[in-house]
Design a protein around this motif. Structure first.
Motif, short mmCIF file in Angstrom:
data_model
loop_
_atom_site.label_atom_id
_atom_site.label_comp_id
_atom_site.label_asym_id
_atom_site.label_seq_id
_atom_site.Cartn_x
_atom_site.Cartn_y
_atom_site.Cartn_z
N PHE A 109 0.97 -1.63 0.07
CA PHE A 109 -0.17 -0.06 -0.13
C PHE A 109 0.75 1.16 0.27
N ALA A 127 -6.46 4.40 5.77
CA ALA A 127 -6.49 2.66 5.40
C ALA A 127 -6.28 1.74 7.12
N PHE A 175 -9.96 1.54 3.10
CA PHE A 175 -9.23 2.78 2.20
C PHE A 175 -10.62 3.89 2.30
N TRP A 357 -4.13 -9.51 -1.89
CA TRP A 357 -3.19 -8.87 -2.99
C TRP A 357 -1.97 -10.77 -3.26
N LEU A 510 -3.29 0.37 -4.13
CA LEU A 510 -3.38 -0.69 -3.31
C LEU A 510 -3.21 -1.99 -4.10
#
Length: 548
Positions: A109, A127, A175, A357, A510
């Motif tokens: 991030f 965040a 976020f 991710w 992100l």
């Protein structure tokens, strides 16, 4: 009217308003609610790391696997009979749960903000990990059974996965980027408290996880939105009270408005898709409108240019003069704040403990958007920028048709942009004097199912970036960066270098599953490189062309 009688009238009005709010809040209140813990918002995420990365593993293999003959060092494919014993020992090693500060995790991030040429930076961002039940789509039963039967360490990676929350759900990430106008009071309020409104709304209606094993599944869960168990009668009462309060206090546009996801008229329905089932979109929409109502009420209750009130301490009305007891009377500072803020929020939930991710992890993205901040996705296959939000401007046909009969006038400024009563945005938080003509915080909600490595990264920007750079230019700049943090910095630096307005610029990046392949789609970052070089050269040759 004397000062004493005015104070009495104010107290009666305050008590009446409090009693109405208490009735709505206590509607079908369960007896055990007092024992529930308040949700907590965290600025870190929890993950698993190998114990050997923190300290030497005394139970490690006797001979290192990197010294095996080339024929014996075959890649690990999940079949234990063909895997080297030393490598299998590394796969089965213990892991340790660690906390990683999200804003310091530059490989996952990145967030950068700049003041530009404005006197102050009115942009804010947030965040972290939000404490609400998971809203991801439940994985297919065939996949779940297959993973349980095979016990495949590749299908269920023990490393590089997030730890479950206290409720057993995977972590839900939050976020947000907020662009204030007229000051930072509203954007700072949203940064500090908007996630709390979402958490409290989910707790008050007892929203249940979409991944709960024993949850009843209505017939429509194969489609969107995903319906989750919750107290339908309670959220119906809260929604009805909220709409009535908007009509009574503000009036105008709000006398006829009904949020698209509100279903309080069908609280007694016997439809299995509605009874005792709620979508997270409905919860978020309620939270946005509730936060905006509290902010507007706080500003309307303040006296403008009142020297007596100005000399009183901010916490004079609070119990024991403690600022932590309540924040409602002083939202937005000491004096009445006439400005507002736009905002975009992205929440990501995964059906498995693998983080969003991870290249093999699917996830659900929920976007709530108000105003002209912007959210973009980068397609891993094509490399194209995919806008997730649209600008809520008077020039938008949808917004124009919504407000045409309520707004006083639509005018075109010297830059060719349409404005309504001097405002550039038709949806925003705050803006007390523009609420009656329809400037509301009704969020534009969109849910996107992200496949494994389908997208490379997600970008949130304020209009200081989106008003200067094209969507594809923003995406291509990030493609050339090594980390999301560097990508956010490069976008803000380039935007402030070539801008003609000098507005505040904020960028959040992100990392998603396709991050490592971000240059493979289409022509990579070459599509806009020539135009970006030309813009940079033009800015260097004419540094004062628009800043005089």
């Amino acid at each position: 009217m004397t000062l004493l009688s005015a104070r009495r009238v104010g107290k009666v009005y305050a008590l009446t308003r409090y009693s109405f709010a208490l009735q709505a809040r206590n509607y079908t209140q369960p007896a055990q609610s007092a024992a529930r813990k308040d949700p907590q918002f965290r600025d870190y995420f929890v993950t698993h790391l190998p114990s050997s990365s923190l300290h030497p593993d005394p139970r490690g293999p006797t001979s290192p696997f990197h010294k095996l003959p080339r024929g014996a060092s075959t890649p690990h494919v999940g079949d234990t009979s063909q895997s080297p014993a030393a490598f299998q020992a590394l796969v089965d090693r213990e892991t340790t749960v660690v906390r990683i500060p999200l804003r310091s995790a530059k490989h996952h991030f990145g967030a950068v903000t700049a003041r530009g040429t404005r006197p102050a930076n009115e942009d804010t961002y947030q965040a972290g990990v939000i404490d609400i039940p998971a809203f991801a789509k439940r994985p297919p039963t065939s996949v779940t059974i297959k993973r349980r039967n095979l016990q495949d360490p590749v299908a269920q990676p023990r490393e590089s996965r997030g730890a479950e929350t206290a409720s057993g759900d995977p972590q839900v990430f939050y976020f947000g980027v907020f662009d204030g106008h007229g000051g930072t009071e509203c954007s700072s309020f949203l940064r500090d408290y908007l996630h709390e409104y979402i958490q409290n709304a989910a707790r008050d209606i007892e929203l249940q996880s979409s991944l709960r094993p024993g949850a009843t599944v209505p017939p429509t869960t194969t489609e969107l939105p995903v319906m989750q168990e919750g107290d339908r009668r309670r959220i119906g009462a809260l929604e009805k009270y909220l709409v009535q309060t908007w009509r009574r206090i503000v009036g105008g546009y709000f006398k006829r408005f009904k949020p698209p996801h509100f279903a309080y008229d069908g609280t007694e329905s016997t439809d299995p898709a509605i009874a005792d089932h709620i979508s997270v979109e409905e919860v978020v929409e309620y939270a946005f409108l509730r936060a905006d109502l509290d902010f507007v009420q706080a500003q309307a209750s303040k006296q403008e240019d009142d020297p007596v009130r100005a000399e009183r301490p901010l916490n004079d009305d609070e119990i024991f003069h403690r600022p932590s007891m309540t924040r409602s009377p002083h939202i937005g500072g000491r004096a009445r704040f006439k400005g507002g803020s736009t905002g975009s929020v992205a929440m990501i939930s995964t059906p498995t403990p693998a983080p969003f991710w991870h290249p093999i992890a699917p996830s659900s993205l929920l976007v709530a958007h108000v105003g002209d901040t912007r959210i973009l996705l980068c397609s891993t296959e094509t490399g194209e920028a995919i806008p997730v939000t649209s600008n809520h401007h008077p020039s938008s046909p949808i917004e124009a048709s919504r407000l045409r009969r309520y707004a006083a006038t639509f005018v075109t400024d010297s830059f060719g942009e349409e404005r309504m009563s001097g405002l550039a945005n038709t949806r925003a938080f705050g803006d007390v004097h523009s609420k009656r003509i329809g400037v509301s915080a009704e969020p534009e909600l969109k849910r996107i199912e992200l496949g494994p490595a389908e997208f490379s990264f997600l970008v949130l920007v304020s209009d200081g970036v989106s008003g200067t750079l094209l969507d594809q230019e923003v995406v291509d700049i990030i493609k050339e960066s090594k980390t999301p943090e560097q990508g956010a910095r490069d976008v803000v630096n380039f935007s402030t270098e070539v801008t003609r307005e000098g507005d505040n610029a904020t960028c959040l990046v992100l990392r998603l599953g396709g991050w490592e392949r971000r240059q493979e789609g289409g022509v990579g970052s070459m599509g806009t490189r020539e135009s970006r070089n030309w813009r940079r050269q033009e800015a260097a040759d004419n540094p004062r062309r628009s800043r005089t």
